[in-house]
Design an enzyme around this catalytic site. Structure first.
Site, PDB file in Angstrom:
ATOM      1  N   ALA A 135       0.831  -1.205   0.000  1.00 52.52           N
ATOM      2  CA  ALA A 135       0.000   0.000   0.000  1.00 52.52           C
ATOM      3  C   ALA A 135       0.867   1.258   0.000  1.00 52.52           C
ATOM      4  O   ALA A 135       0.605   2.211  -0.749  1.00 52.52           O
ATOM      5  CB  ALA A 135      -0.919  -0.009   1.217  1.00 52.52           C
TER       6      ALA A 135
ATOM      7  N   GLY B 250      22.181   7.360   1.305  1.00 55.00           N
ATOM      8  CA  GLY B 250      21.757   7.300  -0.092  1.00 55.00           C
ATOM      9  C   GLY B 250      21.623   5.881  -0.611  1.00 55.00           C
ATOM     10  O   GLY B 250      21.054   5.029   0.063  1.00 55.00           O
TER      11      GLY B 250
ATOM     12  N   GLY C 187      12.003   3.531   2.579  1.00 54.01           N
ATOM     13  CA  GLY C 187      12.321   2.568   1.522  1.00 54.01           C
ATOM     14  C   GLY C 187      11.151   2.388   0.557  1.00 54.01           C
ATOM     15  O   GLY C 187      11.352   2.175  -0.647  1.00 54.01           O
ATOM     16  N   ASP C 188       9.936   2.480   1.086  1.00 59.86           N
ATOM     17  CA  ASP C 188       8.756   2.332   0.213  1.00 59.86           C
ATOM     18  C   ASP C 188       8.617   3.536  -0.718  1.00 59.86           C
ATOM     19  O   ASP C 188       8.286   3.389  -1.902  1.00 59.86           O
ATOM     20  CB  ASP C 188       7.483   2.176   1.066  1.00 59.86           C
ATOM     21  CG  ASP C 188       7.485   0.864   1.834  1.00 59.86           C
ATOM     22  OD1 ASP C 188       8.076  -0.105   1.331  1.00 59.86           O
ATOM     23  OD2 ASP C 188       6.898   0.816   2.929  1.00 59.86           O
TER      24      ASP C 188
HETATM   25  P1  ADP Z   1      14.308   1.153   4.403  1.00 63.08           P
HETATM   26  O1  ADP Z   1      13.270   2.154   4.781  1.00 63.08           O
HETATM   27  O2  ADP Z   1      13.828   0.071   3.495  1.00 63.08           O
HETATM   28  O3  ADP Z   1      15.075   0.623   5.602  1.00 63.08           O
HETATM   29  P2  ADP Z   1      16.591   2.940   3.879  1.00 63.08           P
HETATM   30  O4  ADP Z   1      16.679   3.198   5.343  1.00 63.08           O
HETATM   31  O5  ADP Z   1      17.812   2.425   3.216  1.00 63.08           O
HETATM   32  O6  ADP Z   1      15.391   1.936   3.501  1.00 63.08           O
HETATM   33  O7  ADP Z   1      16.123   4.297   3.170  1.00 63.08           O
HETATM   34  C1  ADP Z   1      15.682   4.326   1.844  1.00 63.08           C
HETATM   35  C2  ADP Z   1      16.075   5.636   1.197  1.00 63.08           C
HETATM   36  O8  ADP Z   1      15.464   6.719   1.918  1.00 63.08           O
HETATM   37  C3  ADP Z   1      17.560   5.938   1.207  1.00 63.08           C
HETATM   38  O9  ADP Z   1      18.204   5.305   0.108  1.00 63.08           O
HETATM   39  C4  ADP Z   1      17.557   7.460   1.087  1.00 63.08           C
HETATM   40  O10 ADP Z   1      17.317   7.854  -0.248  1.00 63.08           O
HETATM   41  C5  ADP Z   1      16.320   7.845   1.920  1.00 63.08           C
HETATM   42  N1  ADP Z   1      16.675   8.142   3.323  1.00 63.08           N
HETATM   43  C6  ADP Z   1      16.542   7.322   4.392  1.00 63.08           C
HETATM   44  N2  ADP Z   1      16.960   7.946   5.520  1.00 63.08           N
HETATM   45  C7  ADP Z   1      17.351   9.179   5.148  1.00 63.08           C
HETATM   46  C8  ADP Z   1      17.882  10.319   5.834  1.00 63.08           C
HETATM   47  N3  ADP Z   1      18.082  10.307   7.162  1.00 63.08           N
HETATM   48  N4  ADP Z   1      18.176  11.438   5.119  1.00 63.08           N
HETATM   49  C9  ADP Z   1      17.967  11.482   3.783  1.00 63.08           C
HETATM   50  N5  ADP Z   1      17.472  10.446   3.082  1.00 63.08           N
HETATM   51  C10 ADP Z   1      17.171   9.304   3.734  1.00 63.08           C
END
Ligand code: ADP
Length: 308
Positions: free
Chosen positions: A49, A232, A258-259
């Protein structure tokens, strides 16, 4: 490039629909204990979703294939998707199982405990995927995760691959995947933890991300994007590798980032941008989301990303 409504590309998202019920308390209870909590918040959730809403807000014509229970949570979720302009004709109703819910407890330090009762999500079947054949056939990109039965994921990926479609998999929650499945993907987008579960490599920096991406890529998928939170994303596109830095923003809540990333990546790919351009767009969209509270409530609209 701005998106005109009738030029929207078609994205089919296949995955879970949940309702998140969160209680905040001073501390988490120990087994057998009852404690008084504070605020109660109920929010629509589920990786499927969240990604469907992200793709819709970011400019795609989205069809969501999912399953809900015959209950109030299901009705409410359906209303939410309709209000986001998502096509809901392949959101099936399961009369035997309740809608999926996640029961979340959060303490004063932000530490949480979560139990997910997947309910109807686990009865989304290959037969349901068959019913949505025409929609999959017309899609520009298919986006799928692992909060539904694995045989349904495999069936859907097989069908989409047979139709020559670009399939993007967010392998969450992470579990071992067959080479047969991985080979049919256009791209796989694990976060660090998911990449570690898929490869055994602890991903903490560029070198380890590169190694993990290489191992996943050797299983037969050309494009691997390892998301690295505030750092990133590491991208392996064939033999080309690049680290695309996240935007430097004031982080408020990273739930569902991540979504948003996967939804945004799919939208840009569907519009014909390169993988690297799409990852840059996804970094920008996800960075906006982490500056706001919540998962779905934090998902940005296209104009917000375009002006950044
Ligand atoms: P998930 O939510 O699946 O654990 P991530 O934590 O790797 O995935 O975050 C996914 C994406 O969200 C990252 O690749 C980045 O682009 C963005 N992101 C996550 N945390 C931050 C942050 N603190 N500042 C800027 N961008 C972020």
């Amino acid at each position: 490039m701005s998106t005109i409504y009738n030029q929207r590309k078609k994205i089919v998202v296949i995955g879970s629909s949940n309702t998140d019920m969160t209680v905040k308390a001073q501390r988490l209870p120990i087994p057998g204990e009852t404690i008084l909590g504070g605020t109660f918040i109920m929010n629509p959730g589920g990786k499927g979703a969240n990604q469907a809403i992200a793709a819709a807000r970011l400019g795609a014509d989205v069809t969501f294939i999912s399953k809900i229970g015959n209950d109030l949570f299901g009705i409410q979720a359906l209303e939410t998707y309709k209000s986001e302009m998502i096509k809901t004709e392949y959101i099936f109703t399961d009369n035997q199982n309740p809608s999926g819910v996640a029961l979340i407890s959060i303490d004063s330090f932000g530490e949480n405990c979560i139990i997910v009762a997947a309910g109807a999500n686990m009865s989304l079947s290959p037969q349901d995927i068959n019913k949505a054949f025409n929609s999959i056939k017309e899609a520009d990109v298919i986006l799928i995760q692992l909060e539904i039965p694995l045989d349904t994921v495999e069936y859907a990926v097989d069908m989409a691959y047979g139709l020559g479609k670009k399939v993007i998999l967010k392998p969450a929650p992470a579990r071992p995947l067959s080479v047969k499945l991985i080979k049919k993907l256009y791209a796989i987008v694990p976060n660090r933890v998911e990449a570690e579960i898929l490869t055994g490599i602890k991903v903490s920096d560029e070198k380890s991300a590169h190694k993990a991406a290489q191992i996943i890529s050797r299983k037969g998928v050309g494009n691997v994007v390892v998301t690295m939170g505030k750092n990133g994303a590491f991208v392996k596109e064939g033999d080309a590798c690049r680290w695309l830095l996240a935007k430097d923003v004031e982080t408020v809540d990273t739930t569902g980032s991540g979504d948003v990333f996967c939804g945004a990546l799919s939208v840009y790919l569907s519009e014909g941008y390169s993988l690297m351009e799409s990852v840059a767009f996804a970094n920008t969209a996800a960075a906006i989301a982490v500056t706001r509270i919540g998962a779905q409530s934090a998902i940005p609209f296209r104009y917000e990303v375009d002006i950044t």
